[in-house]
Design a protein around this motif. Structure first.
Motif, short mmCIF file in Angstrom:
data_model
loop_
_atom_site.label_atom_id
_atom_site.label_comp_id
_atom_site.label_asym_id
_atom_site.label_seq_id
_atom_site.Cartn_x
_atom_site.Cartn_y
_atom_site.Cartn_z
N PRO A 75 4.64 22.10 18.53
CA PRO A 75 4.92 22.40 19.95
C PRO A 75 4.38 21.33 20.90
CG PRO A 75 4.08 24.33 18.83
CD PRO A 75 3.96 23.20 17.87
N LEU A 76 3.22 20.77 20.58
CA LEU A 76 2.64 19.74 21.44
C LEU A 76 3.50 18.50 21.46
CD1 LEU A 76 -1.10 20.13 20.42
CD2 LEU A 76 -0.03 20.71 22.62
N ILE A 77 3.90 18.06 20.27
CA ILE A 77 4.75 16.88 20.18
C ILE A 77 6.06 17.14 20.90
CG2 ILE A 77 5.92 15.30 18.59
CD1 ILE A 77 3.94 16.21 16.43
N TYR A 78 6.61 18.33 20.67
CA TYR A 78 7.91 18.65 21.25
C TYR A 78 7.85 18.67 22.77
CZ TYR A 78 12.61 20.43 21.36
OH TYR A 78 13.96 20.55 21.57
N GLU A 79 6.79 19.23 23.27
CA GLU A 79 6.59 19.27 24.72
C GLU A 79 6.61 17.84 25.28
OE1 GLU A 79 5.77 21.65 27.14
OE2 GLU A 79 5.43 20.05 28.61
N GLU A 80 5.84 16.98 24.66
CA GLU A 80 5.73 15.61 25.18
C GLU A 80 7.04 14.83 25.03
OE1 GLU A 80 2.94 12.87 23.32
OE2 GLU A 80 4.07 11.31 24.38
N VAL A 81 7.64 14.97 23.86
CA VAL A 81 8.81 14.14 23.57
C VAL A 81 10.07 14.71 24.24
CG1 VAL A 81 10.29 13.28 21.73
CG2 VAL A 81 7.83 13.29 21.43
N TYR A 82 10.22 16.03 24.20
CA TYR A 82 11.48 16.61 24.66
C TYR A 82 11.43 17.26 26.03
CZ TYR A 82 14.25 15.36 20.76
OH TYR A 82 14.97 14.60 19.88
N LEU A 83 10.45 18.19 26.20
CA LEU A 83 10.53 19.03 27.39
C LEU A 83 10.21 18.26 28.66
CD1 LEU A 83 9.10 22.28 25.82
CD2 LEU A 83 11.47 21.51 26.00
N GLN A 84 9.55 17.12 28.53
CA GLN A 84 9.22 16.37 29.74
C GLN A 84 10.33 15.42 30.19
OE1 GLN A 84 5.37 14.56 29.30
NE2 GLN A 84 4.37 16.54 29.02
N GLN A 85 11.44 15.44 29.47
CA GLN A 85 12.54 14.56 29.90
C GLN A 85 13.15 15.10 31.19
OE1 GLN A 85 15.10 12.96 26.39
NE2 GLN A 85 14.65 15.09 25.99
N PRO A 86 13.47 14.23 32.14
CA PRO A 86 14.09 14.71 33.37
C PRO A 86 15.58 14.99 33.16
CG PRO A 86 13.74 12.34 33.48
CD PRO A 86 13.18 12.80 32.16
N GLU A 87 16.10 15.93 33.94
CA GLU A 87 17.56 16.14 34.03
C GLU A 87 18.22 16.52 32.71
OE1 GLU A 87 19.30 15.60 37.05
OE2 GLU A 87 17.37 15.20 38.00
N ARG A 88 17.53 17.29 31.88
CA ARG A 88 18.17 17.64 30.61
C ARG A 88 19.30 18.63 30.84
NH1 ARG A 88 14.64 20.06 26.43
NH2 ARG A 88 15.98 19.09 24.87
N PRO A 89 20.37 18.52 30.05
CA PRO A 89 21.43 19.52 30.16
C PRO A 89 20.88 20.91 29.85
CG PRO A 89 22.15 17.65 28.82
CD PRO A 89 20.70 17.46 29.08
N GLN A 90 21.36 21.88 30.60
CA GLN A 90 20.98 23.29 30.40
C GLN A 90 21.17 23.73 28.96
OE1 GLN A 90 20.73 26.58 32.31
NE2 GLN A 90 19.17 25.20 33.15
N ALA A 91 22.31 23.32 28.40
CA ALA A 91 22.70 23.81 27.07
C ALA A 91 21.77 23.31 25.98
CB ALA A 91 24.14 23.40 26.77
N MET A 92 20.84 22.41 26.31
CA MET A 92 19.87 21.99 25.29
C MET A 92 18.88 23.12 24.97
SD MET A 92 20.58 19.10 23.99
CE MET A 92 19.10 18.94 22.98
N GLU A 93 18.87 24.12 25.83
CA GLU A 93 17.98 25.26 25.61
C GLU A 93 18.13 25.84 24.22
OE1 GLU A 93 18.49 28.40 28.44
OE2 GLU A 93 17.24 27.33 29.91
N TYR A 94 19.37 25.94 23.79
CA TYR A 94 19.62 26.50 22.46
C TYR A 94 18.91 25.66 21.39
CZ TYR A 94 21.76 27.51 18.01
OH TYR A 94 21.95 27.80 16.69
N PHE A 95 19.02 24.35 21.52
CA PHE A 95 18.43 23.48 20.50
C PHE A 95 16.91 23.50 20.57
CE2 PHE A 95 22.75 22.22 21.30
CZ PHE A 95 23.27 22.20 20.02
N ASP A 96 16.39 23.67 21.79
CA ASP A 96 14.95 23.85 21.93
C ASP A 96 14.50 25.09 21.18
OD1 ASP A 96 14.84 21.65 23.56
OD2 ASP A 96 14.83 22.78 25.44
#
Ligand code: SF4
Ligand code: SF4
Lengths: 256, 423
Positions: B26-47
């Motif tokens: 979760p820590l890695i994912y937060e830093e690498v993925y969730l902090q990206q700006p302007e992510r498409p909404q539909a990425m929620e599923y993949f998260d």
């Protein structure tokens, strides 16, 4: 208003202060110490006296987050610095504390290609330091010692740790210090030559970084590698900081 | 949150060790993925899929097996999943992408072997990967010497079946590969006790074609400038395609594509227009190996395409759907899979053509050649690729690395210097 270039390396920090015309007003080098960022800020002095502060080197991101206005990589910094000192320079060989790199420039001085050593320390300043320790010599004397010998022993290990034990056992087996020192230098030369050949050597070659400041070493390299016109700045450790400062002048011009 | 410990211990997993593995993600994912700006909404599923990577899908696999179904794990894009599914089994991708498993792999394998193999074997030995624990059969292939030999070691811990992939693409090699696919079909039928009928196989061929097309459409959106989705997100979607339920995956990916296409229409991007565009080519990046993409994209460039097994090599080329008989279908499968340009082939000039085509189509400014350490096929092939690209004036740089973090600083410097060169 002046521009400050600061090169925060793994072993040393160098700063260069330039005026608007690109003349060097001040430059010096100090050990990085245990807290390089703090040391860097100390060395920078009064930040408000600079129009821009450009950081490069290993600590550039930290400096950018803390006090620097811009950052560039060591590659670009060394290219700019070397080109400033030697306007026709086409290849830069930079050997620092933990890495060695070769940078190729085009006629206009733009970086067109570069390579860096892989993750290990072989062939870098760190390697030399460890070997000098194994030899029981100060780093400054390693070249002089090597020149007392014309033997041709070779080190088999590329790895710093193994090479050190090889040095120790060669000495224990009765090999003269000079001959082993020579083997150490030759091993670095061969590594460096490989790096140069992989990118292709376009003269003139400028040799920068801390290793180039070791007395007699550039001449030894030039002889061993058959590089007749190897150019060495008077303060090779300052080239990165100088390049960073030069970049500061350039952006300043571009952005007004 | 549901407690999945019972589920995991029923699978014979080492819970304590597994806790250590899952606490880092979760820590890695937060830093690498969730902090990206302007992510498409539909990425929620993949998260969600990643957040629940060891639970939601595993529940489905367990359920499937409770009803008597089988699960097959594969390591490589050459394994024809259509056949596995046509026999009623579930196919999951198993390439280990975490440093966590490497030490366990090194207990039985030499250190100087590619991290993908070491991590895969380590994942099985450590009992911390619920996918491995759920597999009734592991399917290896003979794509490289390291894998070939590793299967023999792995075979001591789990049932392994190996497909012999030819190393050339002559007519006799195609015939041999087709023969391998027939044998594979027989082995899978034996495992599941189900006959593969032409009707079932046709259905799975269509389904897998649709899955590949969904990815192709997603990749197509990355040709836009500004690029509407980050390379990290696109890579993640591809990685998830190896694990997920195919129908759900297609739906979710198509929804993502629709959203991303709307972004293109309104000129919205995740990087400023004109940001440097990078093609990554080379060895596969299995979850959670996002290292290189993260370095590139935090340095300000966009990864716009991957010519890798977790990229175009996985989804380009469809299987011909016109086959009526098993004979024709197996031939079509053999032909499609043999089009993959893996470096295990000699010659492998098709890969060069692919790279040039992608450089063109995605308007690439520079190519980064990604090489997992000790993967000799790709490492040697760099010589040819570099030469060809340089002759055309296309900047290229090779990055050789593994899953550990110790070289991150150095990689950052090299990537940033490469980008400075492009600007
Ligand atoms: S590189 Fe080759 S062997 Fe490795 S996963 Fe891809 S196709 Fe398979
Ligand atoms: S990355 Fe290379 S060495 Fe590793 S499994 Fe794939 S083909 Fe083999």
């Amino acid at each position: 208003m002046t521009v400050l270039g600061i090169d925060i390396g793994s072993r040393t920090i160098a700063i260069a202060v330039l005026n608007e015309r690109g003349e060097l007003l001040a430059g010096h080098v100090a050990d990085s110490g245990p807290r390089p960022l703090e040391r860097a800020r100390e060395m920078a002095g009064n930040l408000s006296s600079f129009r821009r502060v450009v950081a490069t080197g290993y600590g550039r991101h930290g400096a950018r987050a803390d006090f620097a206005t811009d950052l560039i990589t060591e590659i670009k910094a060394h290219a700019l610095g070397a080109r400033h000192l030697f306007p026709f320079c086409r290849t830069v060989l930079d050997i620092g504390g933990q890495d060695s790199k070769v940078i190729r420039l085009d006629e206009q001085g733009r970086v067109v290609d570069f390579i860096m050593n892989d993750r290990c320390a072989a062939g870098t300043g760190k390697f030399l330091e460890v070997m000098a320790q194994g030899l029981g010599l100060p780093l400054e004397e390693i070249v002089a010692a090597a020149c007392t010998s014309d033997g041709e022993i070779t080190l088999n290990s590329m790895c710093t740790v193994f090479a050190e034990s090889e040095v120790v056992s060669l000495l224990a087996a009765g090999q003269p210090v000079g001959a082993v020192a020579r083997a150490v230098l030759n091993s670095i030369c061969d590594r460096t030559m490989n790096l140069l050949l992989r990118l292709g050597i376009e003269p003139p070659v400028v040799f920068t970084g801390g290793v180039a400041a070791i007395p007699g070493l550039p001449a030894y390299f030039a002889r061993r590698m058959d590089l007749m016109d190897l150019q060495v700045p008077s303060s090779p450790q300052l080239v990165g900081a100088l390049g960073a400062a030069l970049y500061g002048i350039k952006v300043k011009k571009a952005t007004g | 949150m549901t407690d999945y410990r019972k589920l995991w211990s029923d699978l014979g997993m080492d819970l304590e060790k597994h806790d250590r593995l899952t606490s880092a993600l979760p820590l890695i994912y937060e830093e690498v993925y969730l902090q990206q700006p302007e992510r498409p909404q539909a990425m929620e599923y993949f998260d969600l899929v990643v957040a629940e990577i060891h639970s939601l899908r595993i529940v489905e696999l367990v359920e499937h097996r409770r009803r008597g179904g089988k699960v097959c794990g594969a390591f490589c894009v050459f394994v024809p999943v259509e056949i596995i599914r046509a026999a009623g089994a579930v196919a999951v991708g198993l390439c280990g992408g975490s440093q966590f498993w490497v030490p366990d792999g090194e207990r039985v394998l030499p250190r100087n072997l590619c991290p993908l193999i070491k991590a895969s074997v380590g994942a099985r030995l450590s009992g911390t990967c619920p996918y491995f624990q759920s597999c009734d059969l592991l399917i290896g292939e003979t794509t490289c010497d390291g894998k070939k030999k590793a299967w023999e070691v792995l075979g001591e811990y789990a049932p392994v079946y190996v497909m012999d992939l030819p190393q050339m693409k002559r007519p006799q090699d195609l015939a041999a590969w087709r023969g391998e696919i027939e044998l594979f079909l027989a082995r899978i039928e034996e495992l599941t006790g189900c006959r593969v009928t032409p009707g079932r196989l046709a259905e799975e061929i269509r389904l897998q074609n649709r899955l590949r097309q969904a990815l192709e459409r997603l990749y197509h959106t990355r040709k836009a400038d500004p690029v509407p989705i980050s390379g990290k997100d696109a890579l993640l979607v591809t990685q998830v395609s190896f694990y997920d339920d195919p129908r759900r995956f297609i739906d979710k990916t198509e929804a993502l594509v629709a959203e991303v296409e709307a972004r293109i229409a309104s000129g919205q991007g995740v990087f400023p227009p004109g940001a440097p565009r990078i093609l990554v080519t080379g060895t596969p990046m299995a979850i959670p190996n996002w290292k290189l993409h993260h370095i590139i994209e935090t340095a300000g460039a966009a990864v716009v395409c991957e010519e890798t097994c977790t990229g175009t090599r996985f989804f380009e080329h469809q299987v011909d759907e016109t086959g009526r008989t098993l004979e024709e279908q197996l031939q079509a499968l053999a032909e499609r899979y043999l089009k993959i340009n893996c470096s295990c082939f000699t010659p492998n000039s098709g890969r060069l053509e692919d790279i040039f085509r992608l450089v063109e189509a995605y308007q690439v400014d520079g190519v980064i050649y990604y090489n997992l350490q000790f993967c000799h096929g790709y490492a040697v092939e760099y010589y040819t690729v570099e030469k060809a690209l340089k002759e055309q004036g296309i900047p290229v740089m090779k990055v050789e690395t593994d899953y550990s973090e110790e070289d991150t600083g150095q990689l950052r410097t090299r990537v940033e210097a490469f980008l400075e060169m492009l600007r």
